[in-house]
Motif scaffolding. Structure first.
Motif, short mmCIF file in Angstrom:
data_model
loop_
_atom_site.label_atom_id
_atom_site.label_comp_id
_atom_site.label_asym_id
_atom_site.label_seq_id
_atom_site.Cartn_x
_atom_site.Cartn_y
_atom_site.Cartn_z
N VAL A 1 0.84 -1.19 0.00
CA VAL A 1 0.00 0.00 0.00
C VAL A 1 0.88 1.25 0.00
CG1 VAL A 1 -1.80 1.29 1.19
CG2 VAL A 1 -1.83 -1.21 1.24
N ILE A 2 0.63 2.15 -0.96
CA ILE A 2 1.35 3.42 -1.02
C ILE A 2 0.35 4.54 -0.75
CG2 ILE A 2 2.72 4.99 -2.45
CD1 ILE A 2 3.49 2.56 -4.16
N LEU A 3 0.61 5.32 0.29
CA LEU A 3 -0.24 6.47 0.63
C LEU A 3 0.55 7.75 0.39
CD1 LEU A 3 -2.71 6.86 3.54
CD2 LEU A 3 -1.04 8.68 3.13
N ARG A 4 -0.02 8.64 -0.41
CA ARG A 4 0.65 9.91 -0.70
C ARG A 4 -0.23 11.06 -0.26
NH1 ARG A 4 1.53 6.96 -5.52
NH2 ARG A 4 3.72 6.50 -5.97
N VAL A 5 0.36 12.00 0.47
CA VAL A 5 -0.34 13.23 0.87
C VAL A 5 0.25 14.37 0.07
CG1 VAL A 5 -0.95 14.76 2.77
CG2 VAL A 5 -0.70 12.30 3.19
N HIS A 6 -0.56 14.96 -0.82
CA HIS A 6 -0.09 16.03 -1.70
C HIS A 6 -0.31 17.39 -1.04
CE1 HIS A 6 0.28 13.17 -5.13
NE2 HIS A 6 -0.70 12.56 -4.49
N THR B 1 -3.79 10.18 -2.02
CA THR B 1 -3.99 9.04 -2.90
C THR B 1 -3.47 7.77 -2.23
OG1 THR B 1 -1.84 9.36 -4.00
CG2 THR B 1 -3.77 10.46 -4.96
N ILE B 2 -4.20 6.69 -2.46
CA ILE B 2 -3.81 5.38 -1.93
C ILE B 2 -3.74 4.40 -3.08
CG2 ILE B 2 -4.44 3.48 -0.40
CD1 ILE B 2 -5.97 5.50 1.31
N ASP B 3 -2.61 3.76 -3.24
CA ASP B 3 -2.41 2.77 -4.29
C ASP B 3 -2.18 1.42 -3.63
OD1 ASP B 3 -1.92 1.40 -6.61
OD2 ASP B 3 0.09 2.20 -6.90
N LEU B 4 -3.12 0.50 -3.83
CA LEU B 4 -2.99 -0.84 -3.26
C LEU B 4 -2.59 -1.80 -4.37
CD1 LEU B 4 -3.37 -3.09 -1.14
CD2 LEU B 4 -5.80 -3.11 -1.74
N GLN B 5 -1.43 -2.41 -4.23
CA GLN B 5 -0.94 -3.37 -5.20
C GLN B 5 -1.03 -4.77 -4.61
OE1 GLN B 5 2.94 -2.25 -6.72
NE2 GLN B 5 2.42 -0.06 -6.70
N CYS B 6 -1.57 -5.69 -5.40
CA CYS B 6 -1.74 -7.06 -4.92
C CYS B 6 -1.72 -8.01 -6.11
CB CYS B 6 -3.04 -7.20 -4.13
SG CYS B 6 -4.50 -6.73 -5.07
N LEU C 1 -10.06 -4.30 3.22
CA LEU C 1 -8.90 -3.47 3.53
C LEU C 1 -9.10 -2.03 3.06
CD1 LEU C 1 -6.05 -3.00 4.54
CD2 LEU C 1 -5.17 -3.94 2.39
N LEU C 2 -9.61 -1.87 1.84
CA LEU C 2 -9.86 -0.53 1.31
C LEU C 2 -10.93 0.20 2.13
CD1 LEU C 2 -9.79 -1.25 -2.53
CD2 LEU C 2 -8.10 0.03 -1.21
N LYS D 1 -13.06 8.96 -4.21
CA LYS D 1 -13.29 8.28 -5.49
C LYS D 1 -12.42 7.05 -5.57
CE LYS D 1 -14.66 7.95 -9.86
NZ LYS D 1 -16.06 7.72 -10.24
N ARG D 2 -13.06 5.89 -5.81
CA ARG D 2 -12.33 4.63 -5.94
C ARG D 2 -12.32 4.21 -7.41
NH1 ARG D 2 -13.70 -0.28 -1.87
NH2 ARG D 2 -13.39 1.46 -0.43
N PHE D 3 -11.13 3.99 -7.97
CA PHE D 3 -11.00 3.67 -9.38
C PHE D 3 -10.91 2.16 -9.59
CE2 PHE D 3 -9.31 7.97 -9.05
CZ PHE D 3 -10.00 8.60 -10.09
N PRO D 4 -11.31 1.68 -10.78
CA PRO D 4 -11.19 0.24 -11.07
C PRO D 4 -9.73 -0.20 -11.02
CG PRO D 4 -12.56 1.35 -12.71
CD PRO D 4 -11.93 2.42 -11.89
N ALA D 5 -9.55 -1.47 -10.74
CA ALA D 5 -8.19 -2.01 -10.63
C ALA D 5 -7.52 -2.08 -12.00
CB ALA D 5 -8.23 -3.39 -9.99
N LEU D 6 -6.22 -1.83 -12.02
CA LEU D 6 -5.40 -2.03 -13.21
C LEU D 6 -4.63 -3.33 -13.05
CD1 LEU D 6 -3.89 1.54 -13.77
CD2 LEU D 6 -5.72 0.46 -15.06
N SER D 7 -4.54 -4.09 -14.13
CA SER D 7 -3.81 -5.35 -14.10
C SER D 7 -2.43 -5.14 -14.70
CB SER D 7 -4.58 -6.42 -14.88
OG SER D 7 -3.83 -7.61 -14.93
#
Length: 279
Positions: A25-30, A36-41, A53-54, A73-79
């Motif tokens: 999980v990458i959390l960025r505070v701009h 932004t939160i990027d969850l990679q799995c 988890l989200l 806003k939650r975006f669709p997963a990228l593969s």
């Protein structure tokens, strides 16, 4: 001096990651307030646990920021790293995701990379040098570039530039023209489409010559110049060259120069009452 200690935030016990998971999980505070939160799995991970988890992360952020969140806003997963690439850029800079599940043809010719990919929604899709050209479901495109059913091809002379997928050829043959000449530079495009794009080309690519058509495996530039010298004329010229034209002629150094050249030569072989169609 007094100090304060903030206890680490903890997730509910059922969200503790075990040894079989590799989530990152990458959390960025701009600076302007965006978080932004990027969850990679791994794609085989339990979807319900990922959603939990989200949801837990959302809840924690809402608590920490004490109601100062205006929108989530939650975006669709990228593969990423899939065996078959499902993402393809469009000409206007967008990224499209297709339900592509397998590669059915992948060859490098002398001119380009040729892929035919299978989509459950669109059928087989022809991709040339990373540019999506045509799917088996794209009959509407073929009909549009031929005049949307409003043209009378019966007894007419027709010239097709490109069109290696065979779609225009197959549809034009049905309209009883006098003769169709199709000029396609890449035999391997024809070979791939003949095997894997049958819903588009039918049997039109099975032979290079038929009762009312001939396929020339040549660069269209010298062919057009030859027709100009001979005074050969056509009732219809259909330009179905790829978005980035391929030519063995020097004019290919400038795309716009090439396109202007094709248009100029096409006008010179077009009957005064004829019509020119292009994508």
């Amino acid at each position: 001096m007094a100090t304060t200690e903030r206890r680490p935030q903890r997730f509910p016990p059922h969200l503790v990651l075990g040894p079989n998971f590799a989530w990152f999980v990458i959390l960025r505070v701009h600076s302007h307030g965006l978080i932004t939160i990027d969850l990679q799995c791994y794609e085989g991970d339990n979807t319900a646990q990922i959603d939990n988890l989200l949801n837990a992360l959302e809840k924690k952020l809402k608590g920490l920021l004490q109601g100062n969140i205006r929108r989530i806003k939650r975006f669709p997963a990228l593969s990423r790293g899939a065996a078959v690439d499902r993402y393809w850029p469009t000409a206007d800079g967008r990224l499209m995701e297709y339900d592509i599940d397998r590669v059915v043809y992948d060859k490098d010719s002398a001119y380009q990379n040729i892929k035919i990919l299978h989509s459950q929604q669109f059928g087989n899709i022809l991709v040339l040098n990373g540019d999506i050209n045509l799917a088996e479901s794209d009959l509407a495109y073929t009909q549009a570039i031929m005049g949307s059913g409003q043209e009378d091809y019966a007894g007419k002379e027709v010239l097709i530039l490109g069109g290696g997928d065979g779609g225009i050829l197959a549809e034009t043959v049905k309209l009883k023209p006098k003769m169709i000449t199709m000029v396609e530079i890449d035999q391997m495009v024809i070979d791939g489409c003949r095997m894997h794009m049958r819903k588009t080309c039918g049997n039109a690519l099975d032979n290079l010559k038929g009762d009312c058509y001939e396929i020339l495996i040549e660069d269209c530039v010298p062919v057009l110049k030859k027709y100009v010298q001979e005074g050969k004329m056509f009732d219809y010229v259909i330009n179905d060259l790829t978005a980035v034209p391929i030519s063995t002629a020097p004019e290919e150094d400038s795309t716009w120069a090439f396109l202007r050249l094709i248009l100029d030569l096409s006008m010179k072989v077009l009957h005064p009452s004829g019509k020119y169609f292009t994508q």
